[in-house]
Design an enzyme around this catalytic site. Structure first.
Site, PDB file in Angstrom:
ATOM      1  N   LYS A  27      33.606  19.164   8.323  1.00  0.00           N
ATOM      2  CA  LYS A  27      34.031  18.058   7.423  1.00  0.00           C
ATOM      3  C   LYS A  27      33.516  18.265   6.052  1.00  0.00           C
ATOM      4  O   LYS A  27      32.507  17.857   5.705  1.00  0.00           O
ATOM      5  CB  LYS A  27      33.387  16.543   7.996  1.00  0.00           C
ATOM      6  CG  LYS A  27      34.109  15.374   7.504  1.00  0.00           C
ATOM      7  CD  LYS A  27      34.635  15.139   6.323  1.00  0.00           C
ATOM      8  CE  LYS A  27      33.668  14.420   5.592  1.00  0.00           C
ATOM      9  NZ  LYS A  27      33.837  14.529   4.065  1.00  0.00           N
ATOM     10  N   GLU A  42      19.625  18.897   5.353  1.00  0.00           N
ATOM     11  CA  GLU A  42      19.437  19.834   4.073  1.00  0.00           C
ATOM     12  C   GLU A  42      19.626  18.621   2.859  1.00  0.00           C
ATOM     13  O   GLU A  42      20.879  18.488   2.731  1.00  0.00           O
ATOM     14  CB  GLU A  42      20.293  21.021   3.902  1.00  0.00           C
ATOM     15  CG  GLU A  42      20.122  21.905   5.032  1.00  0.00           C
ATOM     16  CD  GLU A  42      18.905  22.941   4.930  1.00  0.00           C
ATOM     17  OE1 GLU A  42      18.149  22.440   3.722  1.00  0.00           O
ATOM     18  OE2 GLU A  42      18.686  23.685   5.423  1.00  0.00           O
ATOM     19  N   CYS A  84      21.042  21.416  -5.261  1.00  0.00           N
ATOM     20  CA  CYS A  84      20.011  20.513  -4.743  1.00  0.00           C
ATOM     21  C   CYS A  84      18.791  21.089  -5.057  1.00  0.00           C
ATOM     22  O   CYS A  84      17.700  20.251  -4.890  1.00  0.00           O
ATOM     23  CB  CYS A  84      19.926  20.760  -2.856  1.00  0.00           C
ATOM     24  SG  CYS A  84      20.520  22.249  -2.575  1.00  0.00           S
ATOM     25  N   GLU A 122      16.775  12.097  -8.308  1.00  0.00           N
ATOM     26  CA  GLU A 122      17.305  13.320  -8.406  1.00  0.00           C
ATOM     27  C   GLU A 122      18.639  12.836  -9.248  1.00  0.00           C
ATOM     28  O   GLU A 122      19.475  12.069  -8.572  1.00  0.00           O
ATOM     29  CB  GLU A 122      18.038  13.682  -7.045  1.00  0.00           C
ATOM     30  CG  GLU A 122      18.715  14.959  -7.194  1.00  0.00           C
ATOM     31  CD  GLU A 122      19.242  15.217  -5.663  1.00  0.00           C
ATOM     32  OE1 GLU A 122      19.729  14.299  -5.102  1.00  0.00           O
ATOM     33  OE2 GLU A 122      19.237  16.565  -5.465  1.00  0.00           O
TER      34      GLU A 122
HETATM   35  P1  NAD Z   1      26.844  12.916  -0.031  1.00  0.00           P
HETATM   36  O1  NAD Z   1      25.569  12.713   0.770  1.00  0.00           O
HETATM   37  O2  NAD Z   1      27.471  11.878  -0.857  1.00  0.00           O
HETATM   38  O3  NAD Z   1      28.141  13.541   0.952  1.00  0.00           O
HETATM   39  C1  NAD Z   1      27.845  14.472   1.710  1.00  0.00           C
HETATM   40  C2  NAD Z   1      28.770  14.762   2.660  1.00  0.00           C
HETATM   41  O4  NAD Z   1      28.450  13.603   3.561  1.00  0.00           O
HETATM   42  C3  NAD Z   1      30.389  14.705   2.242  1.00  0.00           C
HETATM   43  O5  NAD Z   1      31.270  15.682   2.865  1.00  0.00           O
HETATM   44  C4  NAD Z   1      30.645  13.385   2.563  1.00  0.00           C
HETATM   45  O6  NAD Z   1      31.951  12.998   2.699  1.00  0.00           O
HETATM   46  C5  NAD Z   1      29.732  12.988   3.812  1.00  0.00           C
HETATM   47  N1  NAD Z   1      29.565  11.497   4.073  1.00  0.00           N
HETATM   48  C6  NAD Z   1      29.618  10.585   3.211  1.00  0.00           C
HETATM   49  N2  NAD Z   1      29.368   9.363   3.869  1.00  0.00           N
HETATM   50  C7  NAD Z   1      29.166   9.509   5.187  1.00  0.00           C
HETATM   51  C8  NAD Z   1      29.195   8.764   6.293  1.00  0.00           C
HETATM   52  N3  NAD Z   1      28.990   7.620   6.124  1.00  0.00           N
HETATM   53  N4  NAD Z   1      28.887   9.663   7.492  1.00  0.00           N
HETATM   54  C9  NAD Z   1      29.057  11.074   7.584  1.00  0.00           C
HETATM   55  N5  NAD Z   1      29.226  11.607   6.422  1.00  0.00           N
HETATM   56  C10 NAD Z   1      29.396  11.214   5.403  1.00  0.00           C
HETATM   57  O7  NAD Z   1      26.395  14.022  -0.966  1.00  0.00           O
HETATM   58  P2  NAD Z   1      27.184  14.853  -2.093  1.00  0.00           P
HETATM   59  O8  NAD Z   1      27.224  13.673  -3.344  1.00  0.00           O
HETATM   60  O9  NAD Z   1      28.204  15.268  -1.622  1.00  0.00           O
HETATM   61  O10 NAD Z   1      26.215  16.133  -2.418  1.00  0.00           O
HETATM   62  C11 NAD Z   1      24.829  15.615  -3.211  1.00  0.00           C
HETATM   63  C12 NAD Z   1      23.931  15.599  -2.605  1.00  0.00           C
HETATM   64  O11 NAD Z   1      23.795  16.821  -1.584  1.00  0.00           O
HETATM   65  C13 NAD Z   1      22.459  15.709  -3.271  1.00  0.00           C
HETATM   66  O12 NAD Z   1      21.449  14.799  -3.025  1.00  0.00           O
HETATM   67  C14 NAD Z   1      22.159  17.090  -3.343  1.00  0.00           C
HETATM   68  O13 NAD Z   1      20.754  17.473  -3.388  1.00  0.00           O
HETATM   69  C15 NAD Z   1      22.290  17.468  -1.625  1.00  0.00           C
HETATM   70  N6  NAD Z   1      22.540  18.882  -1.392  1.00  0.00           N
HETATM   71  C16 NAD Z   1      21.464  19.257  -0.593  1.00  0.00           C
HETATM   72  C17 NAD Z   1      21.506  20.752  -0.196  1.00  0.00           C
HETATM   73  C18 NAD Z   1      20.584  21.401   0.500  1.00  0.00           C
HETATM   74  O14 NAD Z   1      20.612  22.430   1.005  1.00  0.00           O
HETATM   75  N7  NAD Z   1      19.158  20.827   0.589  1.00  0.00           N
HETATM   76  C19 NAD Z   1      22.577  21.615  -0.711  1.00  0.00           C
HETATM   77  C20 NAD Z   1      23.625  21.038  -1.506  1.00  0.00           C
HETATM   78  C21 NAD Z   1      23.499  19.435  -1.895  1.00  0.00           C
END
Ligand code: NAD
Length: 483
Positions: free
Chosen positions: A177, A252, A286, A385
């Site tokens: 997804k 992650e 991240c 963040e």
């Molecule tokens: P997000 O948590 O908003 O979304 C991540 C994913 O989760 C998307 O595909 C989204 O559609 C999905 N999602 C949203 N609501 C959901 C739900 N209720 N149930 C299941 N899935 C759902 O994050 P983002 O804004 O896309 O990304 C930014 C965040 O990701 C930052 O906090 C960043 O630090 C983190 N990040 C971490 C890593 C790592 O490897 N540690 C890498 C990249 C990004």
């Protein structure tokens, strides 16, 4: 170069298909705010079909394929990515807003993930364990079966490579997804995977909203493991959903990573890293180095040098290929500007800012790269963040204070330490609470071979490197009593 867009459809059981109710989501270019294509809006019913297709593959031709053949398919996919490198780079760049050179770097890393995990597929093996007389005991690493992958918008292709690549290498069938804001490169990679011969159902991609397709995937009882990359808040929702089925997860999550600069450091060598660690991907990384902690005797000098670099940074559309592109969407732009406005009300002033490049399109979601000086370690700019090109600088008086500030947030993803003192390098590398600590560099050029993951609210479980395979495998012990 005009890029062919991938099919705006779901990929399930080897077929491209529309979402079950035929709806779609607009895809907007963050560089100008204009819609340029659509993706399918997958729903719970589509996730269910995808999970069943994955299960059939796991129990069928894909599950029976020898490890060496799985590896060869991943190596073919690596080659296909290299052959389509520019297309993937451009799709990633227009979709996320990142400058084209960063899209190219992401496509290179993606190919490298498939190459690495292709080579690893037939090297994940168990042990024999010395035991009582009359027994032979051995262990096997086995695939979970069906794995779910929820991917964020900041590095879609790299995160697809590291999690889906590792899971396929182990022999799982995957349901992916991607984030609703950035799917195009993943759809292109999926097209290539079908072309190189992954059997139907081994890889399924359901685009859609998080609250719909994402929630359906994390709560689906037919998923055996979930790899989630995203924010801590959404991660908690995914954990709760998976817990109801007692399914394991890898988290992650976010970070607030410190860069520690001591007075004895090679400051000239440090300077480009200190800036790049935060401005890469407009700070939406991240592992962004979003806190700059500097020992007092060199604080003014370092702030001055970093500030001079910040002033030279140019912001523009992804295809202008400058230092910094737009952030992903209006909401993110408003969020980052909100941090800066509140900091201003608290009396903090930008020490330096970059500038918009001439002829940047109107309507894009731009944020000027900003260096904030003298940020108290307790301020939200040093604690939360921001996920934008904002670097918070804070002075420290000695090693003990540097360590306390470095460890003084809820996060623990990465850190860097700049010093020539070997003892201090080791002391801090051991004492800093973070999944990766870099000494006299930042990020080790992305090193896909290096295990990666969080301490504290940055998550748990490890991806990347050989270690990344174990999350996608279950260890079975077999004890034979033969007398
Ligand atoms: P997000 O948590 O908003 O979304 C991540 C994913 O989760 C998307 O595909 C989204 O559609 C999905 N999602 C949203 N609501 C959901 C739900 N209720 N149930 C299941 N899935 C759902 O994050 P983002 O804004 O896309 O990304 C930014 C965040 O990701 C930052 O906090 C960043 O630090 C983190 N990040 C971490 C890593 C790592 O490897 N540690 C890498 C990249 C990004």
């Amino acid at each position: 170069m005009t890029v062919m867009l991938p099919p705006p459809k779901l990929f399930i059981a080897g077929d491209w298909r529309a979402a079950s109710d035929g709806r779609s989501i607009d895809v907007v270019n963050p560089s100008d705010g204009e819609k340029f294509t659509t993706i399918a809006r997958g729903l719970a019913a589509d996730v269910d079909t995808a999970v069943k297709a994955a299960r059939a593959a796991a129990e069928g031709a894909w599950g029976r394929m020898p490890a060496v053949e799985r590896g060869r398919l991943l190596l073919k996919l690596a080659r296909a990515v290299q052959d389509n490198h520019e297309t993937i780079a451009r799709l990633e760049s227009i979709d996320t807003g990142k400058p084209l050179k960063q899209g190219r770097g992401d496509a290179t890393a993606l190919a490298r993930y498939f190459e690495y995990y292709g080579g690893a597929a037939d090297k994940l093996h168990g042990d024999t364990i010395p035991f009582m007389d009359g027994y032979t005991v051995m262990t096997f690493w086995e695939p979970h079966g069906v794995t779910g992958h929820i991917i964020p918008w900041n590095y879609p292709s790299q995160i697809f490579g590291r999690s889906v690549g590792a899971s396929l290498a182990v022999g799982n069938a995957c349901v992916v997804k991607p984030a609703e804001d950035a799917c195009l490169a993943i759809l292109k990679i999926t097209e290539l995977a079908a072309e190189v011969g992954f059997p139907p159902g081994a890889l399924n991609v359901v685009t859609g909203y998080g609250e719909e397709a994402g929630a359906a995937l994390s709560s689906h009882p037919g998923i055996d493991h979930i790899s989630f990359t995203g924010s801590p808040e959404t991660g908690a929702l995914v954990q709760i959903a998976a817990a109801k089925n007692n399914k394991p997860v890898t988290m992650e999550l976010g970070g607030k990573s410190p860069q520690l600069v001591f007075a004895d450091a090679d400051l000239d060598a440090a300077l480009p890293f200190l800036v790049n660690a935060i401005i890469q991907n407009a700070g939406q990384t991240c592992s962004a180095g979003s806190r700059l902690l500097v020992e007092k005797p060199v604080y003014d000098r370092v702030l001055d040098a970093v500030g001079t670099r910040f002033k030279s940074l140019r912001v523009g559309a992804s295809d202008m290929d400058l230092d910094v592109g737009p952030v992903i969407n209006k909401q993110q732009q408003t969020r980052v500007h909100g941090f800066l406005e509140r900091a201003g009300k608290d009396g903090l002033k930008p020490a330096a800012q970059g500038a918009m490049a001439p002829n940047t399109p109107k309507g894009g979601y731009y944020v000027l790269p900003t260096l904030m000086g003298d940020v108290p370690a307790s301020h939200e700019l040093a604690q939360q963040e921001v996920f934008g090109p904002v670097l918070a600088a804070t002075p420290f008086k000695d090693e003990a204070e540097a360590l306390a500030i470095a460890n003084g947030t809820a996060y623990g993803l990465v850190a860097s330490v700049w010093t020539r003192d070997g003892g201090r390098q080791l002391r801090l590398a051991r004492a800093i609470q973070a999944g990766q600590v870099f000494v006299n560099n930042y990020g080790a050029a992305g090193g896909i071979e290096l295990p990666f993951g969080g301490y504290k609210r940055s998550g748990f479980g490890r991806e990347k490197g050989f270690e990344g395979l174990y999350a996608f495998a279950a260890l079975k012990t077999v004890a034979i009593r033969h007398g």
